[in-house]
Design a protein around this motif. Structure first.
Motif, PDB file in Angstrom:
ATOM      1  N   VAL A   1      -9.377  16.534  14.046  1.00 29.31           N
ATOM      2  CA  VAL A   1      -8.347  15.522  14.244  1.00 29.31           C
ATOM      3  C   VAL A   1      -9.049  14.333  14.897  1.00 29.31           C
ATOM      4  O   VAL A   1      -9.853  14.506  15.817  1.00 29.31           O
ATOM      5  CB  VAL A   1      -7.193  16.049  15.117  1.00 29.31           C
ATOM      6  N   TYR A   2      -8.761  13.141  14.381  1.00 30.45           N
ATOM      7  CA  TYR A   2      -9.430  11.930  14.867  1.00 30.45           C
ATOM      8  C   TYR A   2      -8.425  11.036  15.576  1.00 30.45           C
ATOM      9  O   TYR A   2      -7.268  10.946  15.174  1.00 30.45           O
ATOM     10  CB  TYR A   2     -10.037  11.164  13.687  1.00 30.45           C
ATOM     11  N   ILE A   3      -8.905  10.397  16.672  1.00 28.14           N
ATOM     12  CA  ILE A   3      -8.098   9.346  17.302  1.00 28.14           C
ATOM     13  C   ILE A   3      -8.616   8.028  16.723  1.00 28.14           C
ATOM     14  O   ILE A   3      -9.832   7.799  16.669  1.00 28.14           O
ATOM     15  CB  ILE A   3      -8.240   9.348  18.847  1.00 28.14           C
ATOM     16  N   ARG A   4      -7.675   7.193  16.255  1.00 26.38           N
ATOM     17  CA  ARG A   4      -8.084   5.988  15.525  1.00 26.38           C
ATOM     18  C   ARG A   4      -7.322   4.761  16.011  1.00 26.38           C
ATOM     19  O   ARG A   4      -6.220   4.879  16.553  1.00 26.38           O
ATOM     20  CB  ARG A   4      -7.785   6.131  14.025  1.00 26.38           C
ATOM     21  N   LYS A   5      -7.880   3.605  15.743  1.00 28.96           N
ATOM     22  CA  LYS A   5      -7.220   2.351  16.096  1.00 28.96           C
ATOM     23  C   LYS A   5      -7.255   1.431  14.885  1.00 28.96           C
ATOM     24  O   LYS A   5      -8.283   1.343  14.205  1.00 28.96           O
ATOM     25  CB  LYS A   5      -7.981   1.714  17.260  1.00 28.96           C
ATOM     26  N   VAL A   6      -6.127   0.734  14.630  1.00 27.69           N
ATOM     27  CA  VAL A   6      -6.103  -0.172  13.476  1.00 27.69           C
ATOM     28  C   VAL A   6      -6.940  -1.415  13.789  1.00 27.69           C
ATOM     29  O   VAL A   6      -6.728  -2.080  14.807  1.00 27.69           O
ATOM     30  CB  VAL A   6      -4.662  -0.574  13.083  1.00 27.69           C
ATOM     31  N   GLU A   7      -7.893  -1.676  12.907  1.00 26.01           N
ATOM     32  CA  GLU A   7      -8.777  -2.839  13.035  1.00 26.01           C
ATOM     33  C   GLU A   7      -8.951  -3.488  11.667  1.00 26.01           C
ATOM     34  O   GLU A   7      -8.673  -2.871  10.651  1.00 26.01           O
ATOM     35  CB  GLU A   7     -10.164  -2.392  13.543  1.00 26.01           C
ATOM     36  N   LYS A   8      -9.463  -4.730  11.708  1.00 30.55           N
ATOM     37  CA  LYS A   8      -9.769  -5.405  10.448  1.00 30.55           C
ATOM     38  C   LYS A   8     -11.216  -5.130  10.083  1.00 30.55           C
ATOM     39  O   LYS A   8     -12.111  -5.346  10.900  1.00 30.55           O
ATOM     40  CB  LYS A   8      -9.520  -6.901  10.593  1.00 30.55           C
ATOM     41  N   VAL A   9     -11.442  -4.585   8.896  1.00 27.70           N
ATOM     42  CA  VAL A   9     -12.794  -4.326   8.413  1.00 27.70           C
ATOM     43  C   VAL A   9     -12.933  -5.059   7.081  1.00 27.70           C
ATOM     44  O   VAL A   9     -12.167  -4.776   6.155  1.00 27.70           O
ATOM     45  CB  VAL A   9     -13.033  -2.807   8.208  1.00 27.70           C
ATOM     46  N   ASN A  10     -13.891  -5.990   7.029  1.00 25.88           N
ATOM     47  CA  ASN A  10     -14.084  -6.821   5.815  1.00 25.88           C
ATOM     48  C   ASN A  10     -12.754  -7.406   5.328  1.00 25.88           C
ATOM     49  O   ASN A  10     -12.444  -7.352   4.130  1.00 25.88           O
ATOM     50  CB  ASN A  10     -14.732  -6.010   4.690  1.00 25.88           C
TER      51      ASN A  10
END
Ligand code: PHB
Length: 385
Positions: free
Chosen positions: A356-365
């Protein structure tokens, strides 16, 4: 009386149904919501199934694999009727798909009667696998993905939370798993809000969230519904209120995330899959999926892709023996490297154990993605006894 007779007749037909399947074909009845409000789930799962078959062909252990796709529109009565027809008329060897919990639940007694596997590719309420020994899951469960976030939140300044979930199986699972772990960690649940599954209007509930002034709102909505939620979250001004938005990854589903706009930036979720997962397997998966299906894969697509992998590996292990019991036994305990990371099918619960991953919304390309920044390795659904 008539109903009882009909039930008995259906049971008889189901029991007889599998006996005559042609020996050289292996038929998979794939039941998905391809129309209606949850059509995106159907599209994604089917896209994963198609990609697996494009990459691995349609011959396994001397059998020709045939997928029969049927649209249940997301209605349990339809799922049940279609499942019966697939067994009795088409003589399928295995049922797969199941876009929502009630659809998987409705089919479990049929799988038991017909003695054929019910491979759940999308639905994610913990208790589904307990409904029949023939149910086995390729996706995930809500307690599995919600619990790690309840460990992360208090370590990151979040002490008071309002939970807001869709009022049915997976939402209640998410609420219970998050709340019990969060309070055990010293946090406080200020309020637990449940929103109807059908035609949800979040506005009045979001007003309650704003009034409670928690540090964060923990959200579960089923895949696809996140767009409406985010729109109303912004319209109510919650994005500017200082109340953080956290949840399971369903709310920022990769299918819709990029269209949400900058309001989604910074949203922290816990989940088993992100299209941005940094592995060579996933890079190839995302590229192949986009090329074949013309869209970004989301977590449900992996249920389809890895579900097919489970069937192929099982048939290889049984050397083409298509009996339901043998297939389920051969799917239990499978371990493989998925685009989401390592997966083992727990032989005791028939559910995936996975990262299970903890993630954050970011802008990639220039595009929005949930970027993973922490991993809880091989995490098991804590709701199973
Ligand atoms: C479910 O109905 O089990 C379900 C649907 C969509 C999700 C998660 C769970 O994103």
């Amino acid at each position: 009386m008539v109903t009882r007779l009909k039930t008995a007749l259906v049971a008889l037909l189901l029991a007889a149904g599998t006996a005559h399947a042609a020996d050289d074909t292996f038929k998979i009845g794939l039941i998905l919501p391809m129309t209606g409000p949850f059509a995106s789930t159907g599209r994604q799962v089917d896209g994963g199934v198609k990609l697996w078959m494009q990459q691995h062909g349609d011959m396994v252990a001397g059998k020709k694999i045939q997928v029969i796709l049927k649209d249940d529109g997301g209605t349990p009565d339809q799922t049940r009727r279609i499942a019966q027809e697939l067994i009795v008329n088409d003589k399928v060897n295995l049922l797969a798909g199941f876009g929502l919990t009630p659809l998987a639940m409705a089919t479990a007694p049929i799988a038991t009667q017909a003695k054929i596997p019910e491979l759940v590719m999308a639905a994610a309420t913990s208790a589904i696998t307990e409904q029949s020994p023939y149910v086995i899951r390729a996706g995930f469960t809500l307690p599995q993905v919600a619990t790690p976030l309840a460990d992360w939140a208090p370590k990151n300044g979040i002490r008071k939370v309002v939970t807001l979930v869709t009022d049915y199986g997976p939402g209640i699972d998410a609420e219970k798993a998050f709340s019990s772990r969060f309070t055990a960690n010293g946090g406080t649940i200020v309020e637990s809000i449940r929103v109807p599954l059908k035609n949800p209007d979040f506005a009045p509930f979001l007003q309650k969230v704003a009034d409670s002034k928690p540090d964060a709102v923990f959200v579960f909505v089923p895949s696809g519904v996140g767009s409406v939620f985010m729109k109303q979250f912004t319209e109510r001004g919650l994005d500017k209120s200082g109340i953080k938005l956290i949840g399971t990854g369903d709310v920022v589903d990769d299918d819709i995330l990029n269209d949400m706009g900058d309001v989604a930036l910074g949203v922290v979720t816990s989940f088993h899959y992100s299209a941005a997962h940094p592995s060579p397997e996933n890079k190839a998966y995302v590229e192949g999926f986009k090329k074949l299906n013309g869209m970004r894969p989301n977590f449900h697509s992996l249920g389809g892709y890895d579900g097919m992998r489970m069937v192929y590996k099982a048939l290889e292990a049984t050397k083409g023996n298509a009996e339901g019991e043998a297939l389920v036994a051969a799917m239990k305990g499978q371990s493989f490297e998925s685009p989401r990371g390592p997966v083992t099918i727990d032989p005791a619960t028939r559910d995936p154990i996975q990262n299970v991953y903890i993630r954050k919304v970011e802008k990639v390309n220039g595009e929005l993605y949930s970027v993973e920044f922490a991993t809880i390795p091989m995490f098991k659904d804590p709701a199973h006894k």
